[in-house]
Scaffold this active site. Sequence first.
Site, mmCIF file in Angstrom:
data_model
loop_
_atom_site.group_PDB
_atom_site.id
_atom_site.type_symbol
_atom_site.label_atom_id
_atom_site.label_comp_id
_atom_site.label_asym_id
_atom_site.label_seq_id
_atom_site.Cartn_x
_atom_site.Cartn_y
_atom_site.Cartn_z
ATOM 1 N N LYS A 1 -4.405 -4.910 -9.028
ATOM 2 C CA LYS A 1 -3.048 -4.711 -8.538
ATOM 3 C C LYS A 1 -2.070 -5.022 -9.673
ATOM 4 O O LYS A 1 -2.401 -5.719 -10.617
ATOM 5 C CB LYS A 1 -2.751 -5.649 -7.359
ATOM 6 C CG LYS A 1 -3.783 -5.559 -6.261
ATOM 7 C CD LYS A 1 -3.435 -6.332 -5.041
ATOM 8 C CE LYS A 1 -4.666 -6.526 -4.169
ATOM 9 N NZ LYS A 1 -5.518 -5.330 -4.035
ATOM 10 N N TYR B 1 0.832 -1.199 0.000
ATOM 11 C CA TYR B 1 0.000 0.000 0.000
ATOM 12 C C TYR B 1 0.867 1.250 0.000
ATOM 13 O O TYR B 1 1.909 1.274 0.632
ATOM 14 C CB TYR B 1 -0.872 0.053 1.264
ATOM 15 C CG TYR B 1 -1.798 -1.113 1.459
ATOM 16 C CD1 TYR B 1 -1.330 -2.323 1.969
ATOM 17 C CD2 TYR B 1 -3.151 -1.007 1.152
ATOM 18 C CE1 TYR B 1 -2.194 -3.400 2.171
ATOM 19 C CE2 TYR B 1 -4.021 -2.071 1.360
ATOM 20 C CZ TYR B 1 -3.531 -3.264 1.864
ATOM 21 O OH TYR B 1 -4.379 -4.315 2.052
ATOM 22 N N HIS C 1 -6.393 1.521 -1.572
ATOM 23 C CA HIS C 1 -6.291 0.104 -1.911
ATOM 24 C C HIS C 1 -4.836 -0.249 -2.199
ATOM 25 O O HIS C 1 -4.060 0.611 -2.614
ATOM 26 C CB HIS C 1 -7.150 -0.207 -3.141
ATOM 27 C CG HIS C 1 -8.618 -0.153 -2.879
ATOM 28 N ND1 HIS C 1 -9.312 -1.180 -2.293
ATOM 29 C CD2 HIS C 1 -9.528 0.829 -3.107
ATOM 30 C CE1 HIS C 1 -10.584 -0.860 -2.174
ATOM 31 N NE2 HIS C 1 -10.739 0.368 -2.661
#
Lengths: 237, 237
Positions: free
Chosen positions: A189, A148, A156
Amino acid sequence: MAPRWKWKGAEAKALAEPIANSVSELQLSLAKTESSGSLSSCNVLLAVEPEQAELLDRCCFGRLVLSAEKGKKWIQLSFEEAFYLLYNLKCIKIYLQGRCLEKEVDTWMYMRSKRPKFPIFFKAYSHLRSKNWVLRSGLQFGVDFVVYRHHPSLVHSEYSVLVQSGDSNRLRAWSDVHCAVRLSGSVAKTLLTLHVSGNSNKEDLNLPLCLENYTVEEHTICRWSPELSREDEIMKP
Amino acid sequence: MAPRWKWKGAEAKALAEPIANSVSELQLSLAKTESSGSLSSCNVLLAVEPEQAELLDRCCFGRLVLSAEKGKKWIQLSFEEAFYLLYNLKCIKIYLQGRCLEKEVDTWMYMRSKRPKFPIFFKAYSHLRSKNWVLRSGLQFGVDFVVYRHHPSLVHSEYSVLVQSGDSNRLRAWSDVHCAVRLSGSVAKTLLTLHVSGNSNKEDLNLPLCLENYTVEEHTICRWSPELSREDEIMKP
């Protein structure tokens, strides 16, 4: 991929309270009270004051363990987190079965004996943590860590991290690469692999000093889509 | 997980036209015209009549290659598909550089030389195909195959398949298992591993007969959730 803030104003809050400042504050506070953690087979239980528990949470170290005790909080740290507080920040002491491990190397050897890959994982953890990235376990996403930009309550995670060393089992087969890339993409991600290398000499592994000799190579892996990668802007969807 | 049919009436259509019947029809048709395929480095190009191309599609063998030629269609088959048509259905002939490979073993050896894991993958493919499951490449889902109950135009694939043998690289690390299970779940498939074992004798690998000695162990892997797995019905969400 741009960071995905969780609510309006989260970015401003993150800018106003850099993680680095909170970590410095935590470091001072823990050192002052000579806080101590007890080793168990796969984590460390740290006893702290309530305001220190709040600071640990702000810096994202460990998880609060529920207890009825008043005036004292218990925090469960991973090996990486505990060793980072011990070795990099020098702000906690580590106990094993009631006895203080005076030398850092004793804690190092204990953690290595429980998890042979600990040196590699710690190098990866401290590599990112020292750049003020916040790391959490990536278990539920099939990776080693998620990373993070700031506290997980604000943003997120941006990267899913696989730690690789010479004898790693991951990303050897193509299907495995596809699997990791697709899953990372589906949870928004970027897949980041950290290749940790160095120290072929087994003797060196007995000292945390070996960390100095490790090098970390960072690679992000993403899907290449011909349609999205053309030079011609007009062709873009 | 129940099969997810793609449209209303798809299930009835599937029941009315079993894959097994289409495969028998295809087998007869290809054998009659003595259809032949040409080996390339990683697949087989099969020349067929237009109605055979339609039959191949109905049975889900290969992909149509676009060409301007009239009255003749070209189908690109994977090694597994081509060898299944050659060895299990005995309905095509295989050519290498214009020369017919009269013996099945010659095709077998060629495919093995190009892909050392071909015997294991073919065993897995033929194991499911002979039970009338439809198989496609699982590349985009990070697995070896995806498996359909009937034609992909009627139903979504139900299983994502990883083929395992003694020296497989997949599912060795826990993070890898998590990754594969989570990705399969997120695309509504069940992860199925096929463990192919047998034939430690390298000599035997030179003949397709070695397939007889392989055993296939099937395992599905799914996430165990305590909340969903209680005996007490009332506790279920």
